[in-house]
Design a protein around this motif. Sequence first.
Motif, PDB file in Angstrom:
ATOM      1  N   GLN A 128      -4.700  -4.211   6.870  1.00 23.80           N
ATOM      2  CA  GLN A 128      -5.723  -5.184   6.505  1.00 23.80           C
ATOM      3  C   GLN A 128      -6.833  -4.527   5.699  1.00 23.80           C
ATOM      4  O   GLN A 128      -7.361  -5.120   4.745  1.00 23.80           O
ATOM      5  N   HIS A 129      -7.180  -3.299   6.054  1.00 24.20           N
ATOM      6  CA  HIS A 129      -8.211  -2.557   5.317  1.00 24.20           C
ATOM      7  C   HIS A 129      -7.798  -2.342   3.865  1.00 24.20           C
ATOM      8  O   HIS A 129      -8.566  -2.642   2.938  1.00 24.20           O
ATOM      9  N   TYR A 130      -6.598  -1.849   3.661  1.00 23.89           N
ATOM     10  CA  TYR A 130      -6.124  -1.619   2.292  1.00 23.89           C
ATOM     11  C   TYR A 130      -6.025  -2.941   1.521  1.00 23.89           C
ATOM     12  O   TYR A 130      -6.430  -3.022   0.351  1.00 23.89           O
ATOM     13  N   ASN A 131      -5.510  -3.959   2.163  1.00 24.30           N
ATOM     14  CA  ASN A 131      -5.376  -5.255   1.486  1.00 24.30           C
ATOM     15  C   ASN A 131      -6.733  -5.793   1.054  1.00 24.30           C
ATOM     16  O   ASN A 131      -6.863  -6.359  -0.043  1.00 24.30           O
ATOM     17  N   ARG A 132      -7.757  -5.625   1.890  1.00 27.70           N
ATOM     18  CA  ARG A 132      -9.108  -6.080   1.529  1.00 27.70           C
ATOM     19  C   ARG A 132      -9.648  -5.329   0.317  1.00 27.70           C
ATOM     20  O   ARG A 132     -10.456  -5.862  -0.452  1.00 27.70           O
ATOM     21  N   LEU A 133      -9.203  -4.083   0.154  1.00 30.73           N
ATOM     22  CA  LEU A 133      -9.634  -3.280  -0.998  1.00 30.73           C
ATOM     23  C   LEU A 133      -8.839  -3.626  -2.259  1.00 30.73           C
ATOM     24  O   LEU A 133      -9.093  -3.052  -3.322  1.00 30.73           O
ATOM     25  N   GLY A 134      -7.889  -4.546  -2.155  1.00 33.28           N
ATOM     26  CA  GLY A 134      -7.043  -4.879  -3.293  1.00 33.28           C
ATOM     27  C   GLY A 134      -5.865  -3.939  -3.446  1.00 33.28           C
ATOM     28  O   GLY A 134      -5.180  -3.946  -4.474  1.00 33.28           O
ATOM     29  N   ILE A 135      -5.611  -3.132  -2.408  1.00 30.07           N
ATOM     30  CA  ILE A 135      -4.475  -2.214  -2.411  1.00 30.07           C
ATOM     31  C   ILE A 135      -3.347  -2.864  -1.619  1.00 30.07           C
ATOM     32  O   ILE A 135      -3.504  -3.167  -0.448  1.00 30.07           O
ATOM     33  N   PRO A 136      -2.200  -3.112  -2.256  1.00 27.07           N
ATOM     34  CA  PRO A 136      -1.155  -3.942  -1.624  1.00 27.07           C
ATOM     35  C   PRO A 136      -0.338  -3.223  -0.552  1.00 27.07           C
ATOM     36  O   PRO A 136       0.847  -2.933  -0.749  1.00 27.07           O
ATOM     37  N   ALA A 137      -0.971  -2.987   0.596  1.00 26.75           N
ATOM     38  CA  ALA A 137      -0.225  -2.408   1.701  1.00 26.75           C
ATOM     39  C   ALA A 137       0.700  -3.434   2.327  1.00 26.75           C
ATOM     40  O   ALA A 137       1.705  -3.083   2.953  1.00 26.75           O
ATOM     41  N   GLY A 138       0.354  -4.714   2.177  1.00 30.54           N
ATOM     42  CA  GLY A 138       1.224  -5.785   2.649  1.00 30.54           C
ATOM     43  C   GLY A 138       1.171  -5.982   4.147  1.00 30.54           C
ATOM     44  O   GLY A 138       0.159  -5.728   4.797  1.00 30.54           O
ATOM     45  N   VAL A 139       2.299  -6.432   4.696  1.00 29.99           N
ATOM     46  CA  VAL A 139       2.375  -6.780   6.115  1.00 29.99           C
ATOM     47  C   VAL A 139       2.991  -5.634   6.904  1.00 29.99           C
ATOM     48  O   VAL A 139       3.551  -4.690   6.343  1.00 29.99           O
ATOM     49  N   CYS A 140       2.874  -5.732   8.224  1.00 31.05           N
ATOM     50  CA  CYS A 140       3.669  -4.890   9.114  1.00 31.05           C
ATOM     51  C   CYS A 140       4.975  -5.627   9.412  1.00 31.05           C
ATOM     52  O   CYS A 140       5.037  -6.857   9.349  1.00 31.05           O
ATOM     53  N   ARG A 141       5.999  -4.874   9.743  1.00 28.54           N
ATOM     54  CA  ARG A 141       7.261  -5.499  10.103  1.00 28.54           C
ATOM     55  C   ARG A 141       7.214  -5.988  11.551  1.00 28.54           C
ATOM     56  O   ARG A 141       6.758  -5.272  12.449  1.00 28.54           O
ATOM     57  N   ALA A 142       7.667  -7.211  11.766  1.00 31.11           N
ATOM     58  CA  ALA A 142       7.725  -7.784  13.114  1.00 31.11           C
ATOM     59  C   ALA A 142       8.571  -6.862  14.015  1.00 31.11           C
ATOM     60  O   ALA A 142       9.541  -6.281  13.540  1.00 31.11           O
ATOM     61  N   PRO A 143       8.143  -6.720  15.273  1.00 30.52           N
ATOM     62  CA  PRO A 143       7.198  -7.578  15.987  1.00 30.52           C
ATOM     63  C   PRO A 143       5.734  -7.191  15.872  1.00 30.52           C
ATOM     64  O   PRO A 143       4.906  -7.762  16.588  1.00 30.52           O
ATOM     65  N   ILE A 144       5.396  -6.231  14.995  1.00 27.31           N
ATOM     66  CA  ILE A 144       3.975  -5.920  14.800  1.00 27.31           C
ATOM     67  C   ILE A 144       3.400  -6.953  13.856  1.00 27.31           C
ATOM     68  O   ILE A 144       3.789  -7.020  12.682  1.00 27.31           O
ATOM     69  N   LEU A 145       2.500  -7.783  14.345  1.00 30.01           N
ATOM     70  CA  LEU A 145       1.974  -8.890  13.557  1.00 30.01           C
ATOM     71  C   LEU A 145       0.465  -8.757  13.406  1.00 30.01           C
ATOM     72  O   LEU A 145      -0.208  -8.210  14.256  1.00 30.01           O
TER      73      LEU A 145
END
Length: 265
Positions: A248-265
Amino acid sequence: MKRLNVAIPTPFHGDEGLNTDGFAPIVAYQQQNGIESLLISGSTGEQHSLSIEERLEIIDYFNQERSPGMELIFDVSAIRTRDAVRLVQAVETSVMDVLLIGFPPYIRPTQQQAVVYVEELLSHTSKPVALYNNPGRTGFDLTPESLYTLILRHPNIVGYKETGDLQRHVGVEYPEGFILFAAGDMRLVENFAAGPCNGLSSVAGNLYPLEIKSAVERLLRKEQVEAGPLEDIVAQVFSGHALVNIKQHYNRLGIPAGVCRAPIL
């Protein structure tokens, strides 16, 4: 081998597909903030969810996208020895500088089996190697005796990342230049000032690279570091789930770290 590395996440698309192009801005961000060593495909990199083919794809990506001035560490741990060998062989001819060898999860090998596992992997590389002991995740705990046996036999073992009992390393004389890494940022000041650590493999450095780098440099110089502020920022990173917070930190900076793989949500 550098005494501070940051374990970075593996970028994924929204459908959980691997997004190797997302590595470049993460590397750039860390480099801009003074970090000189990164751990790829470790626990923070969601190694548990990556296939061997995906990890080989990551190695190939870094071969194409050079990162001058950045030490690259790649975790080659795998449940099956033959899969770990494939990774070691790929790393041996790659731009990766250091191999990290952890122990297979779940199967709980004996000490002898673990030593054989490490030595088989070492037979396929001439690069510097750090070992990774993480009994909380693997169910296996390498003894100091097994560690010392491996170090004496294999001088290219230059570091050890420990999440187990750090106190058992107090007073142990390791080879000159050997790095005992604290695995993660909890009790950072204590692990350096009163404990045996002279290196850190950081998770919190994803969010607070400047603060973590400054603290480690001061601790290595034997300077006094106030523990409270560091514990506060580390607690923020690990509140809830660290991997989610990091992405979430990287995504907020505009760096596309994306999602975690389930089951980590």
